[in-house]
Design an enzyme around this catalytic site. Structure first.
Site, PDB file in Angstrom:
ATOM      1  N   ARG A  27       0.847  -1.204   0.000  1.00 17.76           N
ATOM      2  CA  ARG A  27       0.000   0.000   0.000  1.00 17.76           C
ATOM      3  C   ARG A  27       0.865   1.230   0.000  1.00 17.76           C
ATOM      4  NH1 ARG A  27      -4.632  -1.550   4.348  1.00 17.76           N
ATOM      5  NH2 ARG A  27      -5.246  -3.368   3.148  1.00 17.76           N
ATOM      6  N   SER A 119      -7.779  -0.984   0.643  1.00 11.14           N
ATOM      7  CA  SER A 119      -8.756  -1.263   1.692  1.00 11.14           C
ATOM      8  C   SER A 119      -9.470  -0.022   2.221  1.00 11.14           C
ATOM      9  CB  SER A 119      -8.051  -2.006   2.823  1.00 11.14           C
ATOM     10  OG  SER A 119      -8.993  -2.460   3.733  1.00 11.14           O
ATOM     11  N   HIS A 120      -9.270   0.277   3.494  1.00 13.94           N
ATOM     12  CA  HIS A 120     -10.007   1.370   4.127  1.00 13.94           C
ATOM     13  C   HIS A 120      -9.293   2.711   3.976  1.00 13.94           C
ATOM     14  CE1 HIS A 120      -7.062  -0.400   6.744  1.00 13.94           C
ATOM     15  NE2 HIS A 120      -6.943   0.770   7.331  1.00 13.94           N
ATOM     16  N   ASP A 283     -16.124  -1.344   4.174  1.00 17.27           N
ATOM     17  CA  ASP A 283     -15.009  -0.458   3.814  1.00 17.27           C
ATOM     18  C   ASP A 283     -14.729  -0.469   2.314  1.00 17.27           C
ATOM     19  OD1 ASP A 283     -13.996  -3.032   3.682  1.00 17.27           O
ATOM     20  OD2 ASP A 283     -11.971  -2.389   4.176  1.00 17.27           O
ATOM     21  N   ASP A 285     -12.834  -2.127   0.211  1.00 18.33           N
ATOM     22  CA  ASP A 285     -12.835  -3.378  -0.566  1.00 18.33           C
ATOM     23  C   ASP A 285     -13.808  -4.416  -0.031  1.00 18.33           C
ATOM     24  OD1 ASP A 285     -11.251  -3.689   1.701  1.00 18.33           O
ATOM     25  OD2 ASP A 285     -10.019  -5.230   0.782  1.00 18.33           O
ATOM     26  N   ASP A 287     -14.276  -5.884   2.969  1.00 19.33           N
ATOM     27  CA  ASP A 287     -14.005  -6.964   3.925  1.00 19.33           C
ATOM     28  C   ASP A 287     -14.268  -6.566   5.373  1.00 19.33           C
ATOM     29  OD1 ASP A 287     -11.802  -5.347   4.082  1.00 19.33           O
ATOM     30  OD2 ASP A 287     -10.317  -6.897   3.612  1.00 19.33           O
ATOM     31  N   ARG A 288     -14.369  -5.270   5.649  1.00 16.04           N
ATOM     32  CA  ARG A 288     -14.637  -4.858   7.032  1.00 16.04           C
ATOM     33  C   ARG A 288     -16.124  -4.599   7.245  1.00 16.04           C
ATOM     34  NH1 ARG A 288      -9.847  -1.095   9.359  1.00 16.04           N
ATOM     35  NH2 ARG A 288      -8.132  -2.389   8.616  1.00 16.04           N
ATOM     36  N   THR A 350      -2.055  -9.897  14.437  1.00 16.25           N
ATOM     37  CA  THR A 350      -2.916  -9.109  13.553  1.00 16.25           C
ATOM     38  C   THR A 350      -2.613  -9.434  12.093  1.00 16.25           C
ATOM     39  OG1 THR A 350      -3.070  -7.341  15.157  1.00 16.25           O
ATOM     40  CG2 THR A 350      -3.429  -6.737  12.856  1.00 16.25           C
ATOM     41  N   GLU A 369     -11.562  -9.814  14.317  1.00 12.84           N
ATOM     42  CA  GLU A 369     -10.538  -8.882  14.766  1.00 12.84           C
ATOM     43  C   GLU A 369     -11.196  -7.606  15.261  1.00 12.84           C
ATOM     44  OE1 GLU A 369      -6.819  -9.265  11.979  1.00 12.84           O
ATOM     45  OE2 GLU A 369      -8.525  -8.494  10.895  1.00 12.84           O
ATOM     46  N   SER A 371     -10.315  -4.788  14.451  1.00 14.04           N
ATOM     47  CA  SER A 371     -10.262  -3.776  13.396  1.00 14.04           C
ATOM     48  C   SER A 371     -11.426  -3.931  12.410  1.00 14.04           C
ATOM     49  CB  SER A 371      -8.926  -3.849  12.670  1.00 14.04           C
ATOM     50  OG  SER A 371      -8.720  -5.141  12.138  1.00 14.04           O
ATOM     51  N   LYS A 382     -11.735 -11.724   5.577  1.00  9.97           N
ATOM     52  CA  LYS A 382     -12.852 -11.242   6.360  1.00  9.97           C
ATOM     53  C   LYS A 382     -13.915 -10.732   5.383  1.00  9.97           C
ATOM     54  CE  LYS A 382     -10.358  -6.936   7.401  1.00  9.97           C
ATOM     55  NZ  LYS A 382      -9.000  -7.177   6.921  1.00  9.97           N
ATOM     56  N   ARG A 502      -1.249   2.397  17.671  1.00  8.09           N
ATOM     57  CA  ARG A 502      -2.540   1.926  18.158  1.00  8.09           C
ATOM     58  C   ARG A 502      -2.388   1.481  19.611  1.00  8.09           C
ATOM     59  NH1 ARG A 502      -5.155   2.118  13.500  1.00  8.09           N
ATOM     60  NH2 ARG A 502      -4.558   0.906  11.657  1.00  8.09           N
TER      61      ARG A 502
HETATM   62  C1  G16 Z   1      -5.596  -5.525   7.274  1.00  7.11           C
HETATM   63  C2  G16 Z   1      -5.633  -6.987   7.565  1.00  7.11           C
HETATM   64  C3  G16 Z   1      -6.350  -7.232   8.863  1.00  7.11           C
HETATM   65  C4  G16 Z   1      -5.713  -6.450   9.979  1.00  7.11           C
HETATM   66  C5  G16 Z   1      -5.589  -5.008   9.598  1.00  7.11           C
HETATM   67  C6  G16 Z   1      -4.717  -4.350  10.626  1.00  7.11           C
HETATM   68  O1  G16 Z   1      -6.904  -5.072   7.104  1.00  7.11           O
HETATM   69  O2  G16 Z   1      -6.294  -7.677   6.532  1.00  7.11           O
HETATM   70  O3  G16 Z   1      -6.354  -8.593   9.132  1.00  7.11           O
HETATM   71  O4  G16 Z   1      -6.425  -6.525  11.147  1.00  7.11           O
HETATM   72  O5  G16 Z   1      -4.968  -4.872   8.342  1.00  7.11           O
HETATM   73  O6  G16 Z   1      -4.349  -3.114  10.259  1.00  7.11           O
HETATM   74  P1  G16 Z   1      -3.224  -2.361  11.074  1.00  7.11           P
HETATM   75  O7  G16 Z   1      -1.929  -3.091  10.859  1.00  7.11           O
HETATM   76  O8  G16 Z   1      -3.286  -1.002  10.469  1.00  7.11           O
HETATM   77  O9  G16 Z   1      -3.656  -2.382  12.510  1.00  7.11           O
HETATM   78  P2  G16 Z   1      -7.381  -4.376   5.767  1.00  7.11           P
HETATM   79  O10 G16 Z   1      -8.859  -4.199   5.928  1.00  7.11           O
HETATM   80  O11 G16 Z   1      -6.623  -3.077   5.744  1.00  7.11           O
HETATM   81  O12 G16 Z   1      -6.991  -5.305   4.657  1.00  7.11           O
END
Ligand code: G16
Length: 549
Positions: A27, A119-120, A283, A285, A287-288, A350, A369, A371, A382, A502
């Site tokens: 990313r 993602s988000h 979110d 994509d 998944d959240r 995580t 999770e 998150s 997810k 965090r």
């Molecule tokens: C991604 C992973 C998740 C994880 C999150 C943590 O989410 O797929 O399993 O919990 O990152 O993010 P951070 O490292 O910022 O706490 P996503 O939705 O961004 O793909």
């Protein structure tokens, strides 16, 4: 057959040294992805490490529709052709949610998939872009694969691309270029069919017909078309039940992260006099998920625990659960449900990839999770809409409000007061020094008192995968207090600007205790202890977090 218009070219390139995938793929800000050959280098690195090489492989590609998505898809198609990929399934319009990609890989027995998403994270020319590879199990590539991709990206000297016109990807159909079959596929139907197998659509339809009201906010991201097909067309919810359902390249200028800060429009509605019975968002994509009741927010940690406790109400889990799992910083609410059900509860680092191995080995059925990620063994990601349907399925069986369902859960299992405080875009050096200082203190903390709370243990979480024995070290600093209260410190692996610190806070209150305090009040002592102990203001220059969930 469009062979005559395309010509395979071998392009000489020089490596970048910053293509190390984070928690979930590579990313970066869009401007980084727009550097010459940046995307091409990474895509070729993925192809180069496919077992046996890319020739003859069968893959899927989709993305969350953000800025650069359409251009990047054309590049990946042309590179797949030049690399001798046998079959490439391409999401119509380039848009496919992450869980839907996972499902397509599994359903059609593909060799993997490429997901274009950050993602988000925000989108648009000034936002972020991302790319992620999923393996034949449908899940995010495990660490050894992402390391191989990274190693390759640091040595790459050339990539292959079929030079020729862009492909038309907005209509379903099949074509062939230089021996590669390219199928433009419906990104929604297969996924919606799967959901219909997993949940009791008839009961949800009856719930919605009974006057129960819902709003799903797609935040102008990928889930809009899925929500329309599932909630409106298949479940009969009225049109006003979905909002922001048209995917936009910049998500309408918003931050496609379903939490209390970034899904503000939905949150305001749910806390107003006009609130529907149920609110949810997903979110960028898909998944959240975030779940809300009228005037009530369900923490993701409680959500997965409640889903597990009521799992039998969904056809997918009628025969029970094999086990459950949560990421380390997620609250221990799920552990109590697992204990009551007599099944194992695994604690992983995580990152969804750690659940993949447990799901593949048949050790767990449901995982989640803090998150805002919840999922199960139907895919290896997810799944936002899945979680929303699961909640609706349970509410259709229980016929009570969201708040009453959660409160009944607390009365049975006790309440894990839980909150996450994020310090976004802080100076990376200060954030690293904060973590290093904490790490150096770990040995002397047990026995110490902070804000009148006695520390019983302190460590930096490490994990050994029970299936393949692989290790993950230094996954977050845990300070554990007597009676199960915890503070966890972690640096985000998904941010692209500065560092994000965090701080996860948790305290258990038994069923007979004080269950209904406002969350931040219930955690007040821990919050102040967490800032004091880590000298947060000194190292980050911030006296308050940027986001509290
Ligand atoms: C991604 C992973 C998740 C994880 C999150 C943590 O989410 O797929 O399993 O919990 O990152 O993010 P951070 O490292 O910022 O706490 P996503 O939705 O961004 O793909």
């Amino acid at each position: 057959m469009l062979d005559s218009t395309y010509e395979v070219k071998e392009v000489t390139t020089t490596p970048y040294d910053d293509q190390k995938p984070g928690t979930s793929g590579l990313r970066k800000p869009v401007e980084v992805f727009e550097r010459p050959n940046y995307l091409e280098n990474f895509v070729q690195s993925i192809f180069d490490v496919l077992p046996g090489g890319p020739r003859g492989k069968r893959l899927v590609i989709g993305g969350d529709g953000r800025y650069l998505n359409r251009r990047a898809i054309q590049t990946v198609i042309k590179m797949a052709v030049a690399n001798g990929v046998e079959l490439l399934k391409v999401a119509c319009g380039g848009i496919m949610s992450t869980p839907a990609v996972s499902h397509i890989i599994r359903k059609y027995g593909l060799d993997g998939g490429i997901i274009l998403s950050a993602s988000h994270n925000p989108g648009g020319p000034k936002g972020d872009f991302g790319i992620k590879f999923n393996t034949p199990n449908g899940g995010p590539a495990p660490q050894k694969v992402t390391e191989a991709i990274y190693d390759r990206s640091r040595n790459i000297q050339r990539y292959l691309i079929a030079d020729g016109p862009d492909l038309e990807i907005d209509h379903l159909g099949t074509t062939e270029i230089l021996g590669t079959k390219i199928e433009i596929i419906d990104s929604v139907r297969d996924y919606a069919d799967l959901m219909e197998e997993l949940f009791d659509f008839e009961a949800i339809r009856a719930l919605l017909a009974s006057g129960f009201t819902m709003v799903f906010d797609a935040l102008h991201a990928v889930t809009g078309p899925y929500a329309r097909e599932i909630f409106i067309k298949r479940l009969g919810a009225p049109e006003e039940s979905i909002r922001n359902a048209i995917p936009l390249e910049d998500f309408g200028g918003g931050h496609p992260d379903p939490n209390l800060k970034y899904a503000k429009g939905l949150v305001d509605l749910m806390f107003s006099d006009d609130a529907p019975d149920f609110g949810a968002a997903s979110d960028g994509d898909g998944d959240r998920n975030m779940i809300l009741g009228r005037g009530f927010f369900v923490t993701p940690s409680d959500s997965v625990a409640i889903l597990a406790a009521h799992a039998g109400k969904a056809p997918a889990f009628r025969t029970g659960l094999k086990g459950v799992a949560r990421s380390m910083p997620t609250s221990c609410a799920l552990d109590r449900v697992a204990e009551a059900l007599g099944v194992a509860c695994y604690e992983t680092p995580t990152g969804w990839k750690f659940f993949g191995s447990l799901l593949d080995a048949g050790k767990i059925s449901i995982c989640g999770e803090e998150s805002f990620g919840t999922g199960a063994d139907h895919v290896r990601e997810k799944d936002g809409i899945w979680a929303v349907l699961f909640w609706l399925n349970i509410l259709a069986a229980e016929r009570c409000s969201v708040a009453d369902l959660v409160k009944a859960h607390w009365k049975r299992f006790g309440r894990n007061y839980y909150s996450r405080h994020d310090y976004e875009e802080v100076d990376p050096e200060g954030a690293s020094r904060l973590m290093e200082r904490l790490e150096a203190m770990l040995g002397e903390l047990p026995g110490a008192e902070i804000e009148g709370l006695a520390v019983s243990a302190a460590d930096n979480f490490s994990y050994v995968d029970p299936v393949d024995g692989s290790r993950a070290e230094r996954q977050g600093i845990r300070i554990i207090f007597h009676e199960g209260a915890r503070i966890v410190y972690r640096l985000s692996g998904t941010g692209t600007r500065g560092a994000t610190l965090r701080i996860y806070l948790e305290r258990y209150e038994p069923p007979e205790g004080e269950l209904f305090l406002e969350t931040q009040k219930g955690l007040a002592r821990l919050i102040s202890a967490s800032r004091q102990l880590a000298k947060v203001e000194e190292f980050t220059g911030r006296s308050e977090p940027s986001v509290i969930t």
